[in-house]
Design an enzyme around this catalytic site. Structure first.
Site, PDB file in Angstrom:
ATOM      1  N   LYS A 136      -2.528  -5.873  -3.169  1.00  0.00           N
ATOM      2  CA  LYS A 136      -2.838  -4.711  -2.332  1.00  0.00           C
ATOM      3  C   LYS A 136      -3.295  -3.482  -3.133  1.00  0.00           C
ATOM      4  O   LYS A 136      -3.006  -2.346  -2.770  1.00  0.00           O
ATOM      5  CB  LYS A 136      -1.658  -4.309  -1.425  1.00  0.00           C
ATOM      6  CG  LYS A 136      -0.937  -5.426  -0.751  1.00  0.00           C
ATOM      7  CD  LYS A 136      -1.813  -6.458  -0.111  1.00  0.00           C
ATOM      8  CE  LYS A 136      -2.624  -5.996   1.050  1.00  0.00           C
ATOM      9  NZ  LYS A 136      -3.479  -7.106   1.564  1.00  0.00           N
ATOM     10  N   GLY A 138      -6.618  -3.469  -4.311  1.00  0.00           N
ATOM     11  CA  GLY A 138      -8.078  -3.547  -4.332  1.00  0.00           C
ATOM     12  C   GLY A 138      -8.573  -4.635  -5.269  1.00  0.00           C
ATOM     13  O   GLY A 138      -9.728  -4.606  -5.696  1.00  0.00           O
ATOM     14  N   THR A 139      -7.732  -5.622  -5.542  1.00  0.00           N
ATOM     15  CA  THR A 139      -8.115  -6.678  -6.493  1.00  0.00           C
ATOM     16  C   THR A 139      -9.254  -7.533  -5.945  1.00  0.00           C
ATOM     17  O   THR A 139     -10.111  -7.988  -6.706  1.00  0.00           O
ATOM     18  CB  THR A 139      -6.923  -7.585  -6.837  1.00  0.00           C
ATOM     19  OG1 THR A 139      -6.356  -8.094  -5.629  1.00  0.00           O
ATOM     20  CG2 THR A 139      -5.857  -6.851  -7.616  1.00  0.00           C
TER      21      THR A 139
HETATM   22  N1  LIG Z   1     -12.952  -0.221  -3.741  1.00  0.00           N
HETATM   23  C1  LIG Z   1     -11.691  -0.102  -3.353  1.00  0.00           C
HETATM   24  N2  LIG Z   1     -10.897   0.838  -3.870  1.00  0.00           N
HETATM   25  C2  LIG Z   1      -9.616   0.933  -3.492  1.00  0.00           C
HETATM   26  N3  LIG Z   1      -9.032   0.144  -2.584  1.00  0.00           N
HETATM   27  C3  LIG Z   1      -9.788  -0.801  -2.035  1.00  0.00           C
HETATM   28  C4  LIG Z   1     -11.129  -0.974  -2.381  1.00  0.00           C
HETATM   29  N4  LIG Z   1     -11.592  -2.018  -1.692  1.00  0.00           N
HETATM   30  C5  LIG Z   1     -10.575  -2.448  -0.913  1.00  0.00           C
HETATM   31  N5  LIG Z   1      -9.502  -1.713  -1.119  1.00  0.00           N
HETATM   32  C6  LIG Z   1      -8.202  -1.837  -0.468  1.00  0.00           C
HETATM   33  O1  LIG Z   1      -7.337  -2.699  -1.251  1.00  0.00           O
HETATM   34  C7  LIG Z   1      -6.410  -3.300  -0.360  1.00  0.00           C
HETATM   35  C8  LIG Z   1      -6.422  -4.790  -0.564  1.00  0.00           C
HETATM   36  O2  LIG Z   1      -6.045  -5.027  -1.879  1.00  0.00           O
HETATM   37  P1  LIG Z   1      -6.128  -6.485  -2.520  1.00  0.00           P
HETATM   38  O3  LIG Z   1      -7.493  -7.016  -2.364  1.00  0.00           O
HETATM   39  O4  LIG Z   1      -5.612  -6.376  -3.914  1.00  0.00           O
HETATM   40  O5  LIG Z   1      -5.136  -7.309  -1.596  1.00  0.00           O
HETATM   41  S1  LIG Z   1      -4.542  -8.769  -1.928  1.00  0.00           S
HETATM   42  O6  LIG Z   1      -3.366  -8.569  -2.741  1.00  0.00           O
HETATM   43  O7  LIG Z   1      -5.557  -9.568  -2.552  1.00  0.00           O
HETATM   44  O8  LIG Z   1      -4.163  -9.263  -0.583  1.00  0.00           O
HETATM   45  C9  LIG Z   1      -6.827  -2.910   1.051  1.00  0.00           C
HETATM   46  O9  LIG Z   1      -6.024  -1.811   1.406  1.00  0.00           O
HETATM   47  P2  LIG Z   1      -5.607  -1.507   2.925  1.00  0.00           P
HETATM   48  O10 LIG Z   1      -6.873  -1.385   3.691  1.00  0.00           O
HETATM   49  O11 LIG Z   1      -4.829  -0.212   2.843  1.00  0.00           O
HETATM   50  O12 LIG Z   1      -4.737  -2.653   3.357  1.00  0.00           O
HETATM   51  C10 LIG Z   1      -8.269  -2.520   0.864  1.00  0.00           C
HETATM   52  O13 LIG Z   1      -8.734  -1.635   1.838  1.00  0.00           O
END
Ligand SMILES: Nc1ncnc2c1ncn2[C@@H]1O[C@H](COP(=O)(O)OS(=O)(=O)O)[C@@H](OP(=O)(O)O)[C@H]1O
Length: 287
Positions: A136, A138-139
């Site tokens: 969660k 942004g990975t």
């Molecule tokens: N570029 C960028 N910068 C910052 N944050 C971002 C970005 N892209 C996606 N997101 C937000 O990251 C959240 C998902 O994180 P992950 O992809 O790591 O989730 S997971 O662990 O793989 O399920 C998810 O957060 P939430 O929307 O609050 O749930 C995404 O919206």
């Protein structure tokens, strides 16, 4: 469970004493206080490979161990006993419980391992860097952004965990290195391979496993405001819990309708909606 074997200074290709690599003095030195002697001295459990040619044909094995025993019994009070493999295995893992689980090392970092590794394997297929999470942060976005670069390539997707291989953090680890490497095609020149599994960040076993298999690789961690991360995590779980509850209920109803047995795991999960059913399930689920 695999008991590690010790090296006894005999090799598959060594046939007679005079042909011993480096001369027979090298072998004698290993027996008379050198590495073979020290192997007995420092390991409570010893397992040696009985290369047939060294035992059956030229008897170099018999010579070696006969001399090793004589030396050991003359200069130490150690008394060795033989035990069948299963008994030995139990004793070994009682002594070294931390070794019950294997830890894979990188065959490319050891010349002898590399020589016996499959010819189809390619050392360049290991990822050059690993994005370890946490979840969660942004990975997934980073994974896709990196993949847009013409010289950066991720692992192939997994049928169960999608873009994440989740090798170092869970039961997949026991499927072995070949399984892990099957996610990485041999890269073209200049292509940098990477892997992203957000489950790696908070699992205690990961640092040791990662460092042993990919010691010189780079680790990428994304750090964001913990409150934002927690909120995203909360939303995810809220959605997933509802999703699984609904999917379980659908399966439960289908099996009931087909008069098929309900598996135990589903019965347990369904306890909640079974008790509701007797009251007014239809109100909750529209059935
Ligand atoms: N570029 C960028 N910068 C910052 N944050 C971002 C970005 N892209 C996606 N997101 C937000 O990251 C959240 C998902 O994180 P992950 O992809 O790591 O989730 S997971 O662990 O793989 O399920 C998810 O957060 P939430 O929307 O609050 O749930 C995404 O919206």
């Amino acid at each position: 469970q695999v008991i590690p074997r010790q090296t006894c200074s005999l090799f598959t290709h060594t046939m007679v004493l005079d042909m011993y690599p480096g001369g027979k003095e090298v072998l004698l030195e290993s027996i008379d206080g050198g590495s073979l002697f020290q192997s007995f001295l420092y390991n409570q459990v010893n397992v040696f490979m009985t290369h047939q040619s060294n035992y059956g044909n030229d008897r170099l094995g018999l010579f070696t161990f006969d001399r090793a025993m004589k030396f050991l019994y003359k200069w130490t009070n150690l008394r060795l006993v033989y035990e069948p493999p299963e008994v030995l295995g139990k004793r070994y893992f009682n002594l070294y419980p931390e070794e019950v689980e294997p830890v894979w090392s990188n065959p490319c970092l050891n010349r002898r391992h590399l020589e016996i590794w499959s010819e189809e394997k390619n050392c360049s297929s290991f990822p050059k860097f690993v994005v370890v999470g946490p979840q969660k942060t942004g990975t997934t976005a980073l994974y896709w952004f990196l993949n847009m670069h013409p010289h950066v390539k991720s692992n192939l997707p997994s049928p169960t965990t999608f873009e994440e291989v989740q090798f170092f953090s869970g039961p997949n680890y026991f499927k072995g290195i070949d399984w892990y490497m099957s996610f990485f095609p041999t890269p073209e020149n200049n292509t940098v391979l990477f892997e992203k599994s957000a489950t790696y960040f908070d699992q205690k076993v990961v640092p040791k496993r990662l460092k042993t298999l990919l010691p010189s690789k780079h680790i990428v961690v994304i750090l964001i405001d913990p409150a934002l991360r927690a909120y995203s995590w909360y939303q995810s779980w809220k959605y997933l819990t509802k999703y699984y509850e609904e999917a379980n209920l659908k399966l439960f109803k289908l099996l009931e309708r087909l008069k098929k047995p309900i598996p135990e795991w589903l019965k347990k999960k369904s306890k909640k909606f079974c008790s509701l059913r007797s009251k007014s399930l239809s109100l909750f689920y529209g059935v």
